[in-house]
Design a protein around this motif. Structure first.
Motif, PDB file in Angstrom:
ATOM      1  N   CYS A  78       0.959  -1.536   0.105  1.00 23.83           N
ATOM      2  CA  CYS A  78       0.109  -0.101   0.163  1.00 23.83           C
ATOM      3  C   CYS A  78       0.726   1.009  -0.168  1.00 23.83           C
ATOM      4  O   CYS A  78       0.769   1.963  -1.099  1.00 23.83           O
ATOM      5  CB  CYS A  78      -1.462   0.194   1.339  1.00 23.83           C
ATOM      6  SG  CYS A  78      -1.945   1.280   1.479  1.00 23.83           S
ATOM      7  N   ARG A 117       4.145  -2.338  -7.714  1.00 25.68           N
ATOM      8  CA  ARG A 117       3.505  -0.927  -7.407  1.00 25.68           C
ATOM      9  C   ARG A 117       4.632  -0.748  -6.073  1.00 25.68           C
ATOM     10  O   ARG A 117       4.906  -0.857  -4.738  1.00 25.68           O
ATOM     11  CB  ARG A 117       2.173  -1.633  -6.008  1.00 25.68           C
ATOM     12  CG  ARG A 117       0.841  -0.876  -6.190  1.00 25.68           C
ATOM     13  CD  ARG A 117       0.047  -1.402  -5.283  1.00 25.68           C
ATOM     14  NE  ARG A 117       0.058  -0.245  -4.415  1.00 25.68           N
ATOM     15  CZ  ARG A 117      -0.934   0.155  -3.761  1.00 25.68           C
ATOM     16  NH1 ARG A 117      -2.501   0.007  -4.770  1.00 25.68           N
ATOM     17  NH2 ARG A 117      -1.843   1.188  -3.268  1.00 25.68           N
ATOM     18  N   LYS A 124       1.170   8.654  -0.252  1.00 21.41           N
ATOM     19  CA  LYS A 124      -0.316   8.337   0.355  1.00 21.41           C
ATOM     20  C   LYS A 124      -1.147   9.834   0.623  1.00 21.41           C
ATOM     21  O   LYS A 124      -1.138  10.630   0.752  1.00 21.41           O
ATOM     22  CB  LYS A 124      -0.301   7.665   1.617  1.00 21.41           C
ATOM     23  CG  LYS A 124       0.157   6.518   1.925  1.00 21.41           C
ATOM     24  CD  LYS A 124      -0.022   5.437   0.250  1.00 21.41           C
ATOM     25  CE  LYS A 124      -1.330   4.734   0.708  1.00 21.41           C
ATOM     26  NZ  LYS A 124      -1.753   4.036  -0.721  1.00 21.41           N
ATOM     27  N   HIS A 359      -9.663  -1.861  -1.818  1.00 17.70           N
ATOM     28  CA  HIS A 359      -9.482  -0.732  -1.291  1.00 17.70           C
ATOM     29  C   HIS A 359     -10.905  -1.001  -0.538  1.00 17.70           C
ATOM     30  O   HIS A 359     -11.795  -0.048   0.106  1.00 17.70           O
ATOM     31  CB  HIS A 359      -9.376   0.268  -1.632  1.00 17.70           C
ATOM     32  CG  HIS A 359      -7.717  -0.566  -1.988  1.00 17.70           C
ATOM     33  ND1 HIS A 359      -7.015  -0.580  -2.748  1.00 17.70           N
ATOM     34  CD2 HIS A 359      -6.950   0.582  -1.190  1.00 17.70           C
ATOM     35  CE1 HIS A 359      -5.735  -0.183  -2.229  1.00 17.70           C
ATOM     36  NE2 HIS A 359      -5.600   0.692  -0.990  1.00 17.70           N
ATOM     37  N   ARG A 372      -8.210  -6.945   6.040  1.00 15.98           N
ATOM     38  CA  ARG A 372      -9.390  -7.221   4.962  1.00 15.98           C
ATOM     39  C   ARG A 372      -9.872  -8.926   5.896  1.00 15.98           C
ATOM     40  O   ARG A 372      -8.314  -9.270   5.823  1.00 15.98           O
ATOM     41  CB  ARG A 372      -8.583  -6.403   3.904  1.00 15.98           C
ATOM     42  CG  ARG A 372      -8.870  -5.062   3.603  1.00 15.98           C
ATOM     43  CD  ARG A 372      -7.916  -5.316   2.697  1.00 15.98           C
ATOM     44  NE  ARG A 372      -8.107  -3.565   1.946  1.00 15.98           N
ATOM     45  CZ  ARG A 372      -7.025  -2.792   1.768  1.00 15.98           C
ATOM     46  NH1 ARG A 372      -5.733  -3.662   1.487  1.00 15.98           N
ATOM     47  NH2 ARG A 372      -7.539  -1.475   0.974  1.00 15.98           N
ATOM     48  N   GLU A 401      -2.831  -5.445  -2.998  1.00 19.25           N
ATOM     49  CA  GLU A 401      -1.727  -4.710  -2.024  1.00 19.25           C
ATOM     50  C   GLU A 401      -0.919  -6.063  -1.497  1.00 19.25           C
ATOM     51  O   GLU A 401      -1.945  -6.826  -0.923  1.00 19.25           O
ATOM     52  CB  GLU A 401      -2.418  -3.979  -0.944  1.00 19.25           C
ATOM     53  CG  GLU A 401      -2.649  -2.146  -1.173  1.00 19.25           C
ATOM     54  CD  GLU A 401      -3.050  -1.794  -0.330  1.00 19.25           C
ATOM     55  OE1 GLU A 401      -3.105  -0.291  -1.381  1.00 19.25           O
ATOM     56  OE2 GLU A 401      -3.353  -1.734   0.235  1.00 19.25           O
ATOM     57  N   ASP A 431      -2.707   0.444   4.295  1.00 15.08           N
ATOM     58  CA  ASP A 431      -3.917  -0.713   4.395  1.00 15.08           C
ATOM     59  C   ASP A 431      -3.085  -1.566   4.330  1.00 15.08           C
ATOM     60  O   ASP A 431      -1.563  -2.150   4.613  1.00 15.08           O
ATOM     61  CB  ASP A 431      -3.860  -0.544   2.870  1.00 15.08           C
ATOM     62  CG  ASP A 431      -5.069   0.330   3.197  1.00 15.08           C
ATOM     63  OD1 ASP A 431      -5.408   1.368   3.865  1.00 15.08           O
ATOM     64  OD2 ASP A 431      -5.417   1.793   1.606  1.00 15.08           O
TER      65      ASP A 431
HETATM   66 MN    MN Z   1      -3.831   0.841   0.012  1.00 13.95          MN
END
Ligand code: MN
Ligand code: PEP
Length: 454
Positions: A78, A117, A124, A359, A372, A401, A431
């Motif tokens: 993230c 990523r 952020k 997300h 999550r 992520e 995250d």
């Molecule tokens: Mn994120």
């Protein structure tokens, strides 16, 4: 990539600064304007991190995705951190993405476009400008390229010199990624042997069949005289959210071949859900760079917004230019995605559609962890495939992520991480990420979806 010996169309350079007069969100209050000018002037003279030719090649690859002939795998932290840019961690993340890609390549029977990523995912967006702990209020953490995570006034003060540290950390990360993906580490047989280790674990019995099929496919290739040397190298692209304009603008250069502006901080940049206002600074700036770009779309997106985004960001309808990254939430994706797909299908645009199943599925546990559920992530991916099946459009990829490390940030998966376990190795500053095994499991599950497409 110089601005001196090329013909640049009138207005192009001025246009790259038009965003400065537009409403802008999620930028830090640096305090020291002079220091920012010094830093951005220095950054604009440092070498590009990627070359325009590579960026164009990615655009071609994404055009293949849009046309339904390839699939995109985009993954990473993230928020990357400066401390986290170690050889081991970078290797583990690259390894995880390569392992996932082998499974997906086999299942989809098509090329997988691999993208991290990584090497620039340092800024952020935050839901609040401030954070309060025990009655003390300080600026929110905006990523290592802006301020420090530590909860002290000094650390939370935005520091422009971090922009240069971001550049140098991205450069060394990308250097290692290039070494890993070009220097033999990505050997298909080796990567598959790592996957075999994963599938041999009794908890992952379900995936053993596919792993064995891949085994046989590789043996078949060997017997048929496949050139395994050429399979030791893979294309691997970098990407991040193009959020911090004091980084993105100075990294944008005029390509000496074409006179067009390219953001040379990464091959691919995307605009997040919070900064994609149609008349805002980010959309204007992105409309002027030649990179392939992504736009995150949340559940409140309307067909009208999508049409406007296409008109502003891809007026020429260039194949591979535009990727929509949907992050709807597993509970609503089956309702909200099909109308968007249908509206675009009826138009003359052919964007890439990618699922970010992370997300829209955030929860906070009673013991205070942002997490999550692995099952929600999988369900959103399934909903994504279902929506595309329903409208007859191509599900072009996944954006996740993840980390290559053994963290405990997301609930579930075959290791059945529960709420108590989250505390044992929760390392994300932002995250929660899928850990190495959860990422591989997701790849095997997506592989089942891909293989089930007729
Ligand atoms: Mn994120
Ligand atoms: C992210 O990708 O980390 C992010 C902030 O996503 P979104 O813009 O979709 O909320």
């Amino acid at each position: 990539m110089t601005e001196s010996n090329v013909t640049v169309a009138p207005g192009v350079l001025d246009g790259l600064d038009a965003w400065r007069d537009l409403p802008i969100k999620q930028q830090p209050d640096w305090g020291d304007a002079e220091a920012v000018s010094r830093v951005t002037a220095e950054l604009s003279k440092l070498p590009p991190l990627v070359f325009a030719g590579e960026v164009d090649q990615l655009k071609d690859r994404l055009a293949q995705v849009a046309a339904g002939n390839a699939f995109l795998l985009q993954g990473g932290d993230c928020a990357e951190t400066f401390d986290g840019a170690t050889a081991d961690r970078i290797r583990n993340r690259v390894k995880t993405i390569l392992q996932m890609a082998v499974v997906l390549t086999y299942a989809a029977a098509m090329p997988i476009v691999k993208m991290g990523r990584m090497a620039g995912q340092f800024a952020k967006p935050r839901s609040s400008d401030h954070e309060t702990r025990d009655g003390v209020t300080l600026p929110a953490y905006r990523g290592d390229i802006v301020n420090g995570y530590e909860f002290t006034a000094e650390s939370r003060q935005a520091d422009p010199s971090r922009i240069l540290q971001g550049y140098h950390t991205a450069a060394s990360t990308l250097n290692l990624i290039r070494a890993f993906t070009q220097g033999g580490f990505a050997d298909l047989r080796e990567v598959h042997s790592w996957n075999r280790g994963f599938a041999e674990n009794p908890a992952n019995k379900r995936y053993e069949t596919v792993a064995k099929e891949i085994d046989r496919a590789i043996k078949f290739m060997a017997a048929a005289g496949a050139d395994f040397d050429s399979l030791k190298r893979v294309e691997f692209y970098s990407s991040h959210e193009g959020l911090l304009m004091d980084y993105e603008r100075p990294m944008t250069r005029i390509d000496s071949r074409t006179g067009n502006p390219y953001n040379t901080s990464a091959h691919f940049v995307w605009i997040g859900e919070r900064t994609r206002d149609l008349d805002g600074a980010h959309i204007d700036f992105f409309s002027r760079i030649s990179n392939p770009i992504g736009i995150k779309l949340g559940p409140s997106t309307t067909p009208k917004m999508v049409h406007r985004l296409i008109d502003i960001l891809d007026p020429q309808r260039t194949p591979g230019r535009l990727t929509f990254i949907t992050r709807m939430g597993s509970g609503v994706i089956r309702d909200v995605l099909p109308p968007l797909l249908a509206a675009v299908k009826e138009s003359d645009a052919l964007p890439v559609w990618v699922s970010d199943p992370m997300h829209g599925n955030g929860i906070t546990t009673p013991n205070g962890y942002k997490t999550r559920r692995f099952d929600d992530v999988v369900d959103e991916v399934k909903g994504f495939f279902e929506a595309h099946r329903q409208v007859d459009t191509f599900p072009g990829g996944i954006h996740v992520e993840l980390t290559g490390d053994d963290v405990t940030e997301c609930l579930g998966g075959s290791e059945m991480i529960d709420e108590e376990t989250l505390a044992s190795r929760y390392e994300s500053l932002c995250d929660p990420r899928l850990n190495h095994k959860q990422s591989l499991e997701l790849a095997f599950l997506v592989a089942e979806e891909l293989a089930a497409r007729d």
